[in-house]
Enzyme design. Structure first.
Site, PDB file in Angstrom:
ATOM      1  N   SER A   1     -14.603   0.493  -8.013  1.00 15.26           N
ATOM      2  CA  SER A   1     -13.183   0.503  -7.670  1.00 15.26           C
ATOM      3  C   SER A   1     -12.572  -0.879  -7.872  1.00 15.26           C
ATOM      4  CB  SER A   1     -13.014   0.943  -6.216  1.00 15.26           C
ATOM      5  OG  SER A   1     -11.647   1.020  -5.892  1.00 15.26           O
TER       6      SER A   1
ATOM      7  N   THR B   1      -6.794   4.113  -5.413  1.00 15.09           N
ATOM      8  CA  THR B   1      -6.907   3.579  -4.061  1.00 15.09           C
ATOM      9  C   THR B   1      -8.273   2.919  -3.904  1.00 15.09           C
ATOM     10  OG1 THR B   1      -6.566   4.006  -1.709  1.00 15.09           O
ATOM     11  CG2 THR B   1      -7.633   5.768  -2.984  1.00 15.09           C
ATOM     12  N   GLU B   2      -8.294   1.816  -3.142  1.00 14.38           N
ATOM     13  CA  GLU B   2      -9.448   0.917  -3.134  1.00 14.38           C
ATOM     14  C   GLU B   2     -10.752   1.591  -2.743  1.00 14.38           C
ATOM     15  OE1 GLU B   2      -6.322   0.314  -2.139  1.00 14.38           O
ATOM     16  OE2 GLU B   2      -6.186  -1.670  -1.245  1.00 14.38           O
ATOM     17  N   ASN B   3     -10.665   2.601  -1.870  1.00 15.71           N
ATOM     18  CA  ASN B   3     -11.903   3.209  -1.378  1.00 15.71           C
ATOM     19  C   ASN B   3     -12.504   4.214  -2.345  1.00 15.71           C
ATOM     20  OD1 ASN B   3      -9.455   4.550  -0.428  1.00 15.71           O
ATOM     21  ND2 ASN B   3     -10.830   6.024   0.511  1.00 15.71           N
ATOM     22  N   GLY B   4     -12.058   4.208  -3.598  1.00 18.01           N
ATOM     23  CA  GLY B   4     -12.810   4.932  -4.608  1.00 18.01           C
ATOM     24  C   GLY B   4     -12.241   6.247  -5.062  1.00 18.01           C
TER      25      GLY B   4
END
Lengths: 230, 239
Positions: A96, A54-57
């Protein structure tokens, strides 16, 4: 005429997600877009190990926690609370998106307003009104080995979403490799839509009639048969 | 000279009108709510700082944090990737009324522009946004048969970040997914102000556990029980 009713006999979003999930590869790293694409994880076939990004890490997140068990420092890109699977990791936003653009993801799945036969995707806005918001969509379409779309085959008005050229603002150029729709599975190869699977109840003519660009056929067209109860 | 500030009010006291400020966090995860609220307190008491440019992934939620700054009228411009979230009325109203400017940046490009600034790289090429309206006016170039868009670094006068453990040397760790933009922003601002949940002496964080080395942090202030944006929004808190 086979009597196929476009609005009643098409696949539901859950059924489209089930079909897309059948192609999840064992050992793969996958990013599922917010909303509809996220449903694919629910149908991950047994025996296949998939690590979700997921993009937020976060790599290696699992199901949503029970209500009341949320920790709001542990969320996904949709701002929903998540849990971690064994082997999960955290990283900052630049790492990310290095995973995304750097070609480290095996698959990204997004939604769509329109997909063109050359793989152009429009999925972030439909006009110039309102508040624009792009998030990570323009990044996610670049770098993953396969970029798939899940979508209804037609708009709410019955117009085609698979088109010769997108008329809505583009998210990315020539980026989509496969489309899972409410009627069919279609690959994008050499600037053409190539039909792989379709619902058995719809004829090729009926399918072509609701598709905005020519469907090419190479070899046998498979049947989409979704198990009862999905 | 100590990096430790006695209070959040002291920590943000130097931020002037017109400053460009990076604010860490993604949604409420890793968001330095107490530093943001200290800025609002100062603005309400003194009328300053105003006309701020904020850099964050989003444009605030509900009536707290960045949304409360926007509602208070302190913000002239947002640089972000996704202003349109479920409770983003504060930004939406001002934007649709033409009272706040928006620079929309794809999320990965936003992160890399900030990283580049912190690393002294003035520009870089990315495939993201090529052929879209967000690439208009930007140079593009072909590398190995594929097209890329040139993007510039993104700097700030100040960064407000939230760490979990911090020490007096400015070393930081982050809690769970609260890391997100925080380490990047800490590198990219002239002056980085960190609120931390636990502040210790140098050595209290094992060196191999440090995520942001203290060289990137100018001010540390302890906020031992930080508020969580999501809980504030859910309970309808208005700051």
């Amino acid at each position: 005429m086979s009597g196929f009713n476009l609005m009643e006999d098409k696949l539901s979003n859950a059924q489209i997600a089930w079909r897309a999930a059948q192609d999840l590869e064992d050992g793969s790293y996958v990013n599922l877009g917010i909303g509809f694409p996220e449903m694919i994880a629910k149908f991950q076939p047994e025996g296949r190990n998939v690590t979700y990004h997921t993009e937020n890490g976060v790599l290696g997140f699992g199901r949503a926690p029970a209500e009341g068990e949320e920790d709001w420092d542990l969320i996904n890109a949709g701002k929903k609370a998540i849990t971690l699977n064994p082997g999960a990791s955290f990283f900052h936003h630049a790492d990310s998106f290095a995973m995304v653009r750097g070609g480290h993801l095996d698959l990204a799945v997004l939604g769509a307003y329109q997909v063109a036969q050359n793989g152009d995707l429009a999925n972030w806005r439909v006009g110039s009104k309102g508040v624009p918001a792009v998030g990570g969509a323009m990044d996610l379409v670049h770098g993953a080995r396969r970029v798939a779309v899940v979508t209804d085959h037609v708009t709410k008005d019955g117009g085609p979403k698979l088109v010769e050229e997108c008329t809505f603002p583009l998210t990315g150029v020539g980026c989509v490799t496969r489309v899972y729709t409410s009627l069919a599975v279609i690959d994008i190869a050499e600037g053409r839509f190539v039909l792989r699977d379709k619902l058995p109840a719809i004829s090729l003519e009926e399918l072509q009639a609701v598709t905005g660009a020519r469907l090419h056929i190479e070899g046998e067209v498979g049947a989409i048969v979704v198990p009862e109860g999905i | 000279m100590t990096k430790v500030s006695p209070s959040v009010a002291d920590a943000i006291a130097d931020i002037p009108d017109g400053a460009q400020i990076m604010i860490g966090g993604f949604g409420g995860s890793g968001a330095p709510i107490e530093l943001i609220h200290a800025l609002i307190d100062r603005f309400r008491a003194t009328g300053s700082p105003s006309n701020l440019t904020l850099i964050n992934n989003n444009a605030g939620n509900g009536s707290i944090g960045i949304a409360a700054m926007i509602k208070a009228g302190m913000v002239g411009k947002m640089i972000c990737s996704f202003p349109r979230s479920s409770n983003a009325e504060a930004f939406n109203e001002k934007y649709l009324a033409g009272e706040i400017a928006l620079e929309l940046v794809p999320q990965g490009t936003l992160a890399e522009r900030i990283r580049a600034a912190g690393a002294g790289i003035p520009a870089f090429y990315t495939p993201t946004s090529f052929g879209t309206e967000l690439a208009e006016g930007k140079p593009s170039e072909e590398f190995d048969g594929k097209m890329y868009v040139r993007e510039r670094w993104l700097k700030a006068d100040f960064a407000l970040v939230k760490g979990h453990d911090g020490d007096e040397a400015g070393n930081l760790t982050y809690r769970l997914a609260g890391r997100n933009f925080n380490p990047l922003m800490a590198m990219a601002a002239d002056r980085t102000i960190a609120q931390v949940s636990n502040l210790g002496a140098p050595g209290s964080i094992a060196p191999e556990a440090v995520i942001t080395p203290g060289i990137f942090v100018d001010v540390v202030v302890e906020v031992s029980e930080p508020q969580q944006e999501e809980m504030l929004v859910r309970t309808g808190v208005i700051y």
